[in-house]
Design a protein around this motif. Sequence first.
Motif, short mmCIF file in Angstrom:
data_model
loop_
_atom_site.label_atom_id
_atom_site.label_comp_id
_atom_site.label_asym_id
_atom_site.label_seq_id
_atom_site.Cartn_x
_atom_site.Cartn_y
_atom_site.Cartn_z
N ASP A 180 1.01 -1.06 -0.02
CA ASP A 180 0.15 -0.02 0.12
C ASP A 180 1.01 1.19 0.12
O ASP A 180 0.43 2.30 -0.55
CB ASP A 180 -0.85 -0.06 1.21
N GLY A 181 1.94 1.34 0.55
CA GLY A 181 2.80 2.31 0.46
C GLY A 181 3.35 2.66 -0.62
O GLY A 181 3.32 3.74 -1.44
N ASN A 227 -1.90 -4.09 3.46
CA ASN A 227 -1.73 -4.31 5.05
C ASN A 227 -1.78 -2.96 5.68
O ASN A 227 -1.50 -2.89 6.79
CB ASN A 227 -0.43 -5.11 5.08
N GLU A 228 -2.06 -1.68 4.82
CA GLU A 228 -2.46 -0.49 5.75
C GLU A 228 -1.26 0.11 6.31
O GLU A 228 -1.68 0.71 7.36
CB GLU A 228 -3.54 -0.92 6.41
N ALA A 229 0.12 -0.36 6.07
CA ALA A 229 1.20 0.62 6.62
C ALA A 229 2.50 0.11 5.97
O ALA A 229 2.46 -0.93 5.04
CB ALA A 229 1.29 0.42 7.93
N TYR A 230 3.42 0.86 6.03
CA TYR A 230 4.85 0.33 5.63
C TYR A 230 5.39 -0.79 6.77
O TYR A 230 6.13 -0.54 7.81
CB TYR A 230 5.83 1.56 5.69
N MET A 231 5.05 -2.00 6.38
CA MET A 231 5.32 -2.84 7.35
C MET A 231 6.70 -3.36 7.27
O MET A 231 7.40 -3.44 8.44
CB MET A 231 4.26 -4.04 6.98
MG LIG Z 1 2.08 -2.04 3.48
#
Ligand SMILES: [Mg+2]
Lengths: 302, 97
Positions: free
Chosen positions: A99-100, A127-131
């Motif tokens: 996503d990022g 996954n709704e963030a910079y994992m």
């Molecule tokens: Mg992500």
Amino acid sequence: MKHTIPQEEYMERGHMACLGCGGAHAMRYLLKGLGEKTIIALPACCWAVIPGVYPYSCMDIPLQYVAFEVTGAAISGIEAALKAKGKKDGTTVVGWAGDGGTADIGIQALSGAVERGHDVKYVCYDNEAYMNTGIQRSSATPRGAWTTTTPVGSTKAWKQTPKKNIVEIMVAHEIPYTCTASVAYPEDIIRKAVKMKEIEGPCYMQILAPCPTGWKYPPEKTIEIARLATETCIFPIYEVTDGKYKINKRIRDDKKKNIIDYFRTQGRFRKLDETTIQQIQSSVDAEWELLKKKEKCFGEEI
Amino acid sequence: MSDEHEIKITCYDDLQPAPVTMGKSLVFKTGSWRTMKPKIDLEKCKKCGFCWKFCPDMSIYEVDEYPVIDYDYCKGCGICANECPFDAITMLEEDLE
Ligand SMILES: [Mg+2]
Ligand SMILES: Cc1ncc(C[n+]2csc(CCOP(=O)(O)OP(=O)(O)O)c2C)c(N)n1
Ligand code: SF4
Ligand code: SF4
Ligand code: SF4
């Protein structure tokens, strides 16, 4: 044993994803739909690590690592090169990014690629963030979520702005096909992958891929949480084919769950206050009603 | 530079990259990560295939129509146990000798 999805695997055991990683499910299902004549370009993200250390790989198809910003440009180039060489026939060129890498860093290259009309399929596992770099917020992080850059403390509290709606941004490009999907519904991902493969032109798919490490929940809950995201309507499953909307997972009003049921499953929402939860519930409801209207106004049967 | 240290770069006229031998990730036995171990009770199993479908590590295969876990790679996430509609899978603590 019953098999409701194809048995062929294009991804091997021994990959490096955390246990319970939704991103691993997402790739497994996508490849079952796309098949072996697929080339994937992927930028920095967890999935740059998951295949394993060179010269080992869990992928049974060609993979091209590219810089963070350029997934869209890279797949445009691969597609153009295959065409120039007369080898495009039957090969699906895919961009696969987090996503990022999609909503923030790669959005310009993605916009350019689809606007030029390349025959490319862009898939964002969300996954709704910079994992990969340790859970920093992206523009696709939902409102109310804790991340390491939206810490919750006495002076600061969770992400304040809403999740960027990349799906609608892609619809606004008037490409042939845009859709959302979720690892909770593998059959749906596979059907959509097959559909994208058959369409000649740019397509966009966004797969909700829960991340136990970053969302702070026990790994066995990945599928359950993904399912809840759709049952609460915070992540609706729909597709837009030539401008026509279709909701693929219809949630009846009496079956629609409260957003609190979803938030309670994850540590990243643990500290949310009642007022904010109510505000988020209202916006989820409004978005869901709007989507149903879009389906009605711009649906299959007008 | 002696011949032995020379790096040979192969270039083809159709610009294919130099061939490299790639190995499969099967060399990484991710089963060693496991702290919890799934165990299938075949008496309870109804062969629905959910555990196989939802395993993120492709670590469930089929023998005589029943699911079998590949402990060389299963990371012990517990998704199979959580998704089994018939509670046929239990997560047990791994014997960490
Ligand atoms: Mg992500
Ligand atoms: C230009 C550039 N900036 C920053 C980084 C560092 N970096 C590598 S992966 C990553 C996070 C990717 O997040 P996302 O795209 O959401 O994928 P995820 O890791 O969450 O799967 C970042 C910031 C980089 N590799 N290149
Ligand atoms: S951090 Fe999250 S997305 Fe990345 S490999 Fe682990 S579970 Fe998957
Ligand atoms: S999910 Fe349960 S019932 Fe279904 S095949 Fe697996 S063990 Fe058997
Ligand atoms: S515990 Fe996880 S990795 Fe192991 S077999 Fe079950 S779903 Fe697969």
